[in-house]
Design an enzyme around this catalytic site. Structure first.
Site, mmCIF file in Angstrom:
data_model
loop_
_atom_site.group_PDB
_atom_site.id
_atom_site.type_symbol
_atom_site.label_atom_id
_atom_site.label_comp_id
_atom_site.label_asym_id
_atom_site.label_seq_id
_atom_site.Cartn_x
_atom_site.Cartn_y
_atom_site.Cartn_z
ATOM 1 N N HIS A 184 -7.721 2.879 -4.498
ATOM 2 C CA HIS A 184 -8.711 3.008 -3.437
ATOM 3 C C HIS A 184 -9.779 4.001 -3.892
ATOM 4 O O HIS A 184 -9.480 4.981 -4.568
ATOM 5 C CB HIS A 184 -8.078 3.548 -2.153
ATOM 6 C CG HIS A 184 -7.145 2.596 -1.483
ATOM 7 N ND1 HIS A 184 -7.055 2.486 -0.112
ATOM 8 C CD2 HIS A 184 -6.258 1.698 -1.982
ATOM 9 C CE1 HIS A 184 -6.156 1.580 0.203
ATOM 10 N NE2 HIS A 184 -5.650 1.098 -0.925
ATOM 11 N N ARG A 214 -16.097 2.425 2.105
ATOM 12 C CA ARG A 214 -17.041 3.468 2.514
ATOM 13 C C ARG A 214 -16.304 4.761 2.791
ATOM 14 O O ARG A 214 -16.707 5.827 2.332
ATOM 15 C CB ARG A 214 -17.803 3.032 3.772
ATOM 16 C CG ARG A 214 -18.908 4.014 4.167
ATOM 17 C CD ARG A 214 -19.344 3.854 5.594
ATOM 18 N NE ARG A 214 -18.303 4.286 6.539
ATOM 19 C CZ ARG A 214 -18.467 4.303 7.853
ATOM 20 N NH1 ARG A 214 -19.610 3.893 8.379
ATOM 21 N NH2 ARG A 214 -17.491 4.711 8.642
ATOM 22 N N GLY A 215 -15.235 4.696 3.571
ATOM 23 C CA GLY A 215 -14.507 5.888 3.977
ATOM 24 C C GLY A 215 -14.931 6.355 5.348
ATOM 25 O O GLY A 215 -15.996 5.982 5.862
ATOM 26 N N THR A 228 -3.933 4.871 -1.830
ATOM 27 C CA THR A 228 -5.022 5.326 -0.978
ATOM 28 C C THR A 228 -5.703 6.567 -1.551
ATOM 29 O O THR A 228 -5.173 7.254 -2.427
ATOM 30 C CB THR A 228 -4.536 5.623 0.445
ATOM 31 O OG1 THR A 228 -3.607 6.712 0.409
ATOM 32 C CG2 THR A 228 -3.855 4.406 1.047
ATOM 33 N N TYR A 229 -6.880 6.838 -1.003
ATOM 34 C CA TYR A 229 -7.741 7.920 -1.486
ATOM 35 C C TYR A 229 -8.313 8.612 -0.275
ATOM 36 O O TYR A 229 -8.916 7.971 0.598
ATOM 37 C CB TYR A 229 -8.852 7.289 -2.332
ATOM 38 C CG TYR A 229 -9.747 8.232 -3.096
ATOM 39 C CD1 TYR A 229 -9.352 8.756 -4.316
ATOM 40 C CD2 TYR A 229 -11.012 8.559 -2.614
ATOM 41 C CE1 TYR A 229 -10.187 9.589 -5.047
ATOM 42 C CE2 TYR A 229 -11.855 9.389 -3.335
ATOM 43 C CZ TYR A 229 -11.438 9.896 -4.554
ATOM 44 O OH TYR A 229 -12.276 10.712 -5.282
ATOM 45 N N LYS A 287 -21.002 -7.729 0.537
ATOM 46 C CA LYS A 287 -20.122 -7.135 -0.472
ATOM 47 C C LYS A 287 -19.717 -8.179 -1.511
ATOM 48 O O LYS A 287 -19.600 -7.874 -2.705
ATOM 49 C CB LYS A 287 -18.899 -6.509 0.206
ATOM 50 C CG LYS A 287 -19.245 -5.247 0.993
ATOM 51 C CD LYS A 287 -18.043 -4.506 1.524
ATOM 52 C CE LYS A 287 -17.446 -5.137 2.748
ATOM 53 N NZ LYS A 287 -16.453 -4.252 3.424
ATOM 54 N N HIS A 321 -15.116 -3.925 13.712
ATOM 55 C CA HIS A 321 -15.128 -2.549 13.228
ATOM 56 C C HIS A 321 -15.648 -1.647 14.353
ATOM 57 O O HIS A 321 -16.604 -2.004 15.049
ATOM 58 C CB HIS A 321 -16.037 -2.442 12.008
ATOM 59 C CG HIS A 321 -16.001 -1.109 11.327
ATOM 60 N ND1 HIS A 321 -16.619 0.007 11.849
ATOM 61 C CD2 HIS A 321 -15.417 -0.707 10.162
ATOM 62 C CE1 HIS A 321 -16.429 1.034 11.042
ATOM 63 N NE2 HIS A 321 -15.706 0.640 10.018
ATOM 64 N N GLU A 363 0.839 -1.197 0.000
ATOM 65 C CA GLU A 363 0.000 0.000 0.000
ATOM 66 C C GLU A 363 0.875 1.247 0.000
ATOM 67 O O GLU A 363 1.849 1.337 0.741
ATOM 68 C CB GLU A 363 -0.911 0.029 1.226
ATOM 69 C CG GLU A 363 -1.803 1.276 1.253
ATOM 70 C CD GLU A 363 -2.726 1.330 2.448
ATOM 71 O OE1 GLU A 363 -3.755 0.638 2.410
ATOM 72 O OE2 GLU A 363 -2.400 2.049 3.418
#
Length: 332
Positions: free
Chosen positions: A84, A114-115, A55-56, A183, A167, A24
């Site tokens: 991402h 999702r973010g 990443t985003y 998902k 989570h 990553e």
């Protein structure tokens, strides 16, 4: 008696698949960070990973920088980027445009997330905004379907997140598995786990997921356990504490070199335990630093295919200059 079928007695090369390897990266924040990142990219490129994820930022806060990095990876390296993409705070129309842009740049893998939710609920849920990563997976598939001729009827590889520890917003680990299964049903191809610190967390996740019907690969995301500061920060974010003995050993280290040796050894033990539990590969969170990641890779000695040496051509395409050889043990 008829001979055994291929399914009953698969050839040896079908039962011993090479181990997947990926890293990553995150887009640089300034020119100095960009220089350091590209030094890391060139080092990691030599290990021939299957892909590198980019990443985003939340709500696309660094979209231009992220897309620019993806474009450079495709044009100037032999690396395969996994982009991402977060959906929180964005409408389906906005995200369709971003997905289209990624595909037009040549991206063929997207990690659908999702973010993080912004503090302002209005920003998190504007009219028409997507709510969950599952929605984003379905949207990617719809965009892909409309562009199937351009993709030569191929598919975009879609990854999603999985959680070895609960989570922070989830009521239970069982609920996390239900979300992962949803998902998968929406079109996800594989999952990458968030950071974990204990091998049984990955093993237990896989057992729960398989019992629930999740069949996609679940790739463990592993970070080099070399920094006390980073470990404590991630512990706060995930709600899972690293092993006290590891923190104590790192705290007693005389210098950075000893800290790295201690952390690399712990990381290798964690990764090997995940591989022994059936992990199909290893995803290394590099934090844009290559030294510790390569130390970990060197000691893991993964069974990897020897890919052709490729160099980007004038238009950014890569040409092979050597045939594919048999799998080998890779050392950084």
């Amino acid at each position: 008696m008829s001979p055994p079928s291929l399914i009953e007695s698969p050839p040896k090369h079908l039962t011993q698949a090479p181990t997947a390897l990926s890293y990553e990266l995150f887009p640089p924040r300034n020119a100095h960070a960009a220089e350091s990142l590209w030094a890391t990219i060139r080092e990691l490129e030599q290990t021939n990973p299957d892909y590198v994820s980019v990443t985003y930022g939340a709500s696309g806060s660094n979209r231009d920088t992220a897309v620019g990095l993806l474009h450079r990876l495709l044009e100037e390296t032999t690396l395969r980027p996994l982009a991402h993409l977060t959906c929180v705070g964005n409408t389906a129309e906005e995200l369709s445009g971003i997905i289209t842009e990624l595909l037009d740049h040549g991206v063929r893998g997207i990690l659908a997330l999702r973010g993080d939710l912004p503090n302002d609920p209005v920003e998190a849920h504007p009219p028409g905004a997507l709510t969950y990563a599952q929605d984003l997976v379905e949207l990617i598939r719809r965009v892909e379907q409309r562009r199937s001729a351009l993709l030569c009827a191929g598919r975009v590889a879609i990854g999603v997140a999985a959680y070895p520890a609960r989570h922070p917003e989830s009521p239970s680990v069982e609920h996390d598995v239900e979300v992962l299964l949803a998902k998968q049903r929406s079109g996800a191809d594989f999952a990458i786990t968030q950071v974990f610190f204990h091998a049984d967390q990955y093993r237990d996740l896989v057992v729960r997921a398989r019992r629930a019907g999740v069949s996609i690969p679940i790739i463990p995301g592993v970070m080099p356990l070399t920094s006390v500061r980073r470990l404590r920060r991630l512990s706060t974010l995930t709600g899972v504490a690293p092993a006290p003995e590891l923190l104590a050993a790192l705290g007693r280290a005389d210098d950075d070199g000893e800290s790295r040796r201690i952390g690399v050894r712990a990381t290798v033990d964690l990764a090997n335990a995940a591989l022994e539990a059936g992990a199909p590969g290893i995803h290394l969170y590099t934090f844009n630093e290559h030294a510790a990641a390569l130390d970990v890779l060197d000691k893991l000695q993964l069974l990897r295919p020897e890919r052709p040496t490729r160099r980007p051509g004038p238009s950014g395409s890569a040409a092979a200059s050597a045939p594919v050889a048999a799998p080998q043990l890779i050392k950084a």
